[in-house]
Write an enzyme that holds these catalytic residues in place. Sequence first.
Site, PDB file in Angstrom:
ATOM      1  N   SER A   7      43.891   0.794  -9.017  1.00  0.00           N
ATOM      2  CA  SER A   7      43.534   0.101 -10.253  1.00  0.00           C
ATOM      3  C   SER A   7      42.115   0.464 -10.672  1.00  0.00           C
ATOM      4  O   SER A   7      41.145   0.184  -9.952  1.00  0.00           O
ATOM      5  CB  SER A   7      43.624  -1.410 -10.037  1.00  0.00           C
ATOM      6  OG  SER A   7      42.951  -2.061 -11.091  1.00  0.00           O
ATOM      7  N   HIS A  32      46.685   2.878 -12.337  1.00  0.00           N
ATOM      8  CA  HIS A  32      46.922   1.547 -12.910  1.00  0.00           C
ATOM      9  C   HIS A  32      45.747   1.168 -13.819  1.00  0.00           C
ATOM     10  O   HIS A  32      44.592   1.185 -13.397  1.00  0.00           O
ATOM     11  CB  HIS A  32      47.067   0.530 -11.777  1.00  0.00           C
ATOM     12  CG  HIS A  32      47.435  -0.852 -12.212  1.00  0.00           C
ATOM     13  ND1 HIS A  32      48.724  -1.222 -12.522  1.00  0.00           N
ATOM     14  CD2 HIS A  32      46.675  -1.968 -12.398  1.00  0.00           C
ATOM     15  CE1 HIS A  32      48.748  -2.504 -12.873  1.00  0.00           C
ATOM     16  NE2 HIS A  32      47.507  -2.983 -12.809  1.00  0.00           N
ATOM     17  N   ASP A  34      44.181  -1.718 -16.214  1.00  0.00           N
ATOM     18  CA  ASP A  34      44.224  -3.135 -16.563  1.00  0.00           C
ATOM     19  C   ASP A  34      43.576  -3.373 -17.917  1.00  0.00           C
ATOM     20  O   ASP A  34      42.365  -3.228 -18.062  1.00  0.00           O
ATOM     21  CB  ASP A  34      43.472  -3.944 -15.495  1.00  0.00           C
ATOM     22  CG  ASP A  34      44.250  -4.020 -14.201  1.00  0.00           C
ATOM     23  OD1 ASP A  34      45.405  -4.499 -14.239  1.00  0.00           O
ATOM     24  OD2 ASP A  34      43.731  -3.579 -13.169  1.00  0.00           O
ATOM     25  N   MET A  36      42.495  -5.926 -20.708  1.00  0.00           N
ATOM     26  CA  MET A  36      42.213  -7.362 -20.880  1.00  0.00           C
ATOM     27  C   MET A  36      41.487  -7.580 -22.199  1.00  0.00           C
ATOM     28  O   MET A  36      40.618  -6.795 -22.567  1.00  0.00           O
ATOM     29  CB  MET A  36      41.330  -7.851 -19.728  1.00  0.00           C
ATOM     30  CG  MET A  36      41.905  -7.554 -18.354  1.00  0.00           C
ATOM     31  SD  MET A  36      40.889  -8.284 -17.067  1.00  0.00           S
ATOM     32  CE  MET A  36      41.709  -7.664 -15.603  1.00  0.00           C
ATOM     33  N   HIS A  65      48.850  -2.061 -17.709  1.00  0.00           N
ATOM     34  CA  HIS A  65      49.147  -3.483 -17.522  1.00  0.00           C
ATOM     35  C   HIS A  65      48.430  -4.262 -18.623  1.00  0.00           C
ATOM     36  O   HIS A  65      47.215  -4.407 -18.593  1.00  0.00           O
ATOM     37  CB  HIS A  65      48.661  -3.854 -16.107  1.00  0.00           C
ATOM     38  CG  HIS A  65      48.720  -5.312 -15.771  1.00  0.00           C
ATOM     39  ND1 HIS A  65      48.118  -5.831 -14.643  1.00  0.00           N
ATOM     40  CD2 HIS A  65      49.309  -6.371 -16.391  1.00  0.00           C
ATOM     41  CE1 HIS A  65      48.335  -7.129 -14.582  1.00  0.00           C
ATOM     42  NE2 HIS A  65      49.044  -7.485 -15.641  1.00  0.00           N
ATOM     43  N   MET A  67      47.166  -7.305 -20.378  1.00  0.00           N
ATOM     44  CA  MET A  67      46.846  -8.736 -20.229  1.00  0.00           C
ATOM     45  C   MET A  67      46.172  -9.163 -21.522  1.00  0.00           C
ATOM     46  O   MET A  67      44.950  -9.338 -21.588  1.00  0.00           O
ATOM     47  CB  MET A  67      45.910  -8.936 -19.027  1.00  0.00           C
ATOM     48  CG  MET A  67      46.621  -8.851 -17.694  1.00  0.00           C
ATOM     49  SD  MET A  67      45.484  -8.578 -16.318  1.00  0.00           S
ATOM     50  CE  MET A  67      45.322  -6.806 -16.395  1.00  0.00           C
ATOM     51  N   MET A 136      52.390 -10.626  -9.885  1.00  0.00           N
ATOM     52  CA  MET A 136      50.953 -10.818  -9.619  1.00  0.00           C
ATOM     53  C   MET A 136      50.792 -11.607  -8.318  1.00  0.00           C
ATOM     54  O   MET A 136      51.387 -12.677  -8.152  1.00  0.00           O
ATOM     55  CB  MET A 136      50.280 -11.599 -10.755  1.00  0.00           C
ATOM     56  CG  MET A 136      50.188 -10.881 -12.091  1.00  0.00           C
ATOM     57  SD  MET A 136      49.376  -9.276 -12.057  1.00  0.00           S
ATOM     58  CE  MET A 136      47.755  -9.675 -11.398  1.00  0.00           C
ATOM     59  N   GLY A 141      43.061 -11.297 -14.310  1.00  0.00           N
ATOM     60  CA  GLY A 141      41.762 -11.428 -14.973  1.00  0.00           C
ATOM     61  C   GLY A 141      40.623 -10.744 -14.243  1.00  0.00           C
ATOM     62  O   GLY A 141      39.705 -10.233 -14.879  1.00  0.00           O
ATOM     63  N   PHE A 142      40.680 -10.724 -12.941  1.00  0.00           N
ATOM     64  CA  PHE A 142      39.570 -10.155 -12.175  1.00  0.00           C
ATOM     65  C   PHE A 142      40.077  -9.413 -10.942  1.00  0.00           C
ATOM     66  O   PHE A 142      41.136  -9.752 -10.421  1.00  0.00           O
ATOM     67  CB  PHE A 142      38.603 -11.262 -11.725  1.00  0.00           C
ATOM     68  CG  PHE A 142      38.013 -12.008 -12.879  1.00  0.00           C
ATOM     69  CD1 PHE A 142      36.892 -11.518 -13.551  1.00  0.00           C
ATOM     70  CD2 PHE A 142      38.597 -13.186 -13.328  1.00  0.00           C
ATOM     71  CE1 PHE A 142      36.365 -12.196 -14.642  1.00  0.00           C
ATOM     72  CE2 PHE A 142      38.078 -13.872 -14.425  1.00  0.00           C
ATOM     73  CZ  PHE A 142      36.955 -13.378 -15.082  1.00  0.00           C
ATOM     74  N   GLY A 143      39.278  -8.458 -10.513  1.00  0.00           N
ATOM     75  CA  GLY A 143      39.567  -7.777  -9.260  1.00  0.00           C
ATOM     76  C   GLY A 143      38.967  -8.553  -8.101  1.00  0.00           C
ATOM     77  O   GLY A 143      38.311  -9.584  -8.294  1.00  0.00           O
ATOM     78  N   ASP A 174      50.485  -6.690  -7.426  1.00  0.00           N
ATOM     79  CA  ASP A 174      49.133  -6.447  -7.938  1.00  0.00           C
ATOM     80  C   ASP A 174      48.222  -7.622  -7.592  1.00  0.00           C
ATOM     81  O   ASP A 174      48.470  -8.751  -8.019  1.00  0.00           O
ATOM     82  CB  ASP A 174      49.250  -6.279  -9.466  1.00  0.00           C
ATOM     83  CG  ASP A 174      47.945  -5.922 -10.139  1.00  0.00           C
ATOM     84  OD1 ASP A 174      46.928  -5.749  -9.439  1.00  0.00           O
ATOM     85  OD2 ASP A 174      47.947  -5.815 -11.387  1.00  0.00           O
ATOM     86  N   GLY A 176      44.753  -8.189  -4.570  1.00  0.00           N
ATOM     87  CA  GLY A 176      44.418  -8.428  -3.168  1.00  0.00           C
ATOM     88  C   GLY A 176      45.189  -7.556  -2.190  1.00  0.00           C
ATOM     89  O   GLY A 176      45.396  -7.942  -1.039  1.00  0.00           O
ATOM     90  N   GLY A 196      42.909  -2.147  -6.185  1.00  0.00           N
ATOM     91  CA  GLY A 196      41.629  -1.833  -6.832  1.00  0.00           C
ATOM     92  C   GLY A 196      40.508  -1.795  -5.825  1.00  0.00           C
ATOM     93  O   GLY A 196      40.077  -0.724  -5.366  1.00  0.00           O
TER      94      GLY A 196
HETATM   95  C1  DX5 Z   1      43.920  -8.300 -11.994  1.00  0.00           C
HETATM   96  C2  DX5 Z   1      44.434  -6.917 -12.155  1.00  0.00           C
HETATM   97  C3  DX5 Z   1      44.517  -6.097 -10.925  1.00  0.00           C
HETATM   98  C4  DX5 Z   1      43.230  -5.895 -10.212  1.00  0.00           C
HETATM   99  C5  DX5 Z   1      43.538  -5.843  -8.757  1.00  0.00           C
HETATM  100  O1  DX5 Z   1      44.066  -8.983 -13.196  1.00  0.00           O
HETATM  101  O2  DX5 Z   1      45.721  -6.934 -12.731  1.00  0.00           O
HETATM  102  O3  DX5 Z   1      45.142  -4.847 -11.196  1.00  0.00           O
HETATM  103  O4  DX5 Z   1      42.559  -4.723 -10.547  1.00  0.00           O
HETATM  104  O5  DX5 Z   1      42.331  -5.742  -8.098  1.00  0.00           O
HETATM  105  P1  DX5 Z   1      42.190  -5.937  -6.538  1.00  0.00           P
HETATM  106  O6  DX5 Z   1      42.995  -4.860  -5.890  1.00  0.00           O
HETATM  107  O7  DX5 Z   1      40.743  -5.801  -6.345  1.00  0.00           O
HETATM  108  O8  DX5 Z   1      42.714  -7.304  -6.230  1.00  0.00           O
HETATM  109 ZN    ZN Z   2      46.842  -4.987 -12.938  1.00  0.00          ZN
END
Ligand code: DX5
Ligand code: ZN
Length: 220
Positions: A7, A32, A34, A36, A65, A67, A136, A141-143, A174, A176, A196
């Site tokens: 990601s 991938h 993301d 947003m 993806h 969002m 999910m 929203g966040f990595g 997707d 963690g 990611g």
């Molecule tokens: C979150 C994203 C993910 C994110 C995953 O909204 O959809 O794709 O990048 O990041 P990690 O792998 O750090 O959890």
């Molecule tokens: Zn994603």
Amino acid sequence: MIRIAPSLLASDFGHLADQIIEVEKYGADWIHVDVMDGHFVPNITFGPPVVASVRKYTGLPFDVHLMVEDTDKFIVPFRNAGADIITVHQESCKNLSRTIRSIKKIGAKAGIVLKPATPVITIKDMLDEIDLVLIMTVEPGFGNQKFIKSILQKIKDMRKMIELSKREILLEVDGGIDKNTAKSVIDAGADVLVAGTSIFKSSSIKTAISSLREASKKHR
Ligand code: DX5
Ligand code: ZN
């Protein structure tokens, strides 16, 4: 075969093209992306011009993806920018079936994404129309968030539903995902791992991808 989709959210945006070239070199299967909009999720990332600019640096499929609140508005621009797979949130689409058909009509693969609180039953009647389901394993929203363990049962349920449908639908996860959580999601039935932080924030991208690959081999 398990696919690995790094990601870009966790990559160094100042060196986006180099980061893409690097993950391709070390064995990534998809890229991938993301997207947003600051409304559907509280964060803002890439628009179509960014995707179009980096598209030429790799032959790997771009897994976009979305969002965003207004999903329909962004399908054609991202397809034109080079998206091969477009996944849309069940929670953001008012006419999910129409949205999926509009993605397929322009030649992209279509997938539906489920947030942690959205049950798999909500897309049971859509399985004939889609190529992929994205579950999910964190709130979007966040990595770098913690993998939600209780979603494992949902991955199992989705796998069962896919098997019963007898359709070739990929099951992507997707949030963690690292070499430890990879094992459990694969055991639960995942085919595609989005990762990611565990790839881009590791000390070695090469080692990170190969340890995800190793974890995948040992399981299934
Ligand atoms: C979150 C994203 C993910 C994110 C995953 O909204 O959809 O794709 O990048 O990041 P990690 O792998 O750090 O959890
Ligand atoms: Zn994603």
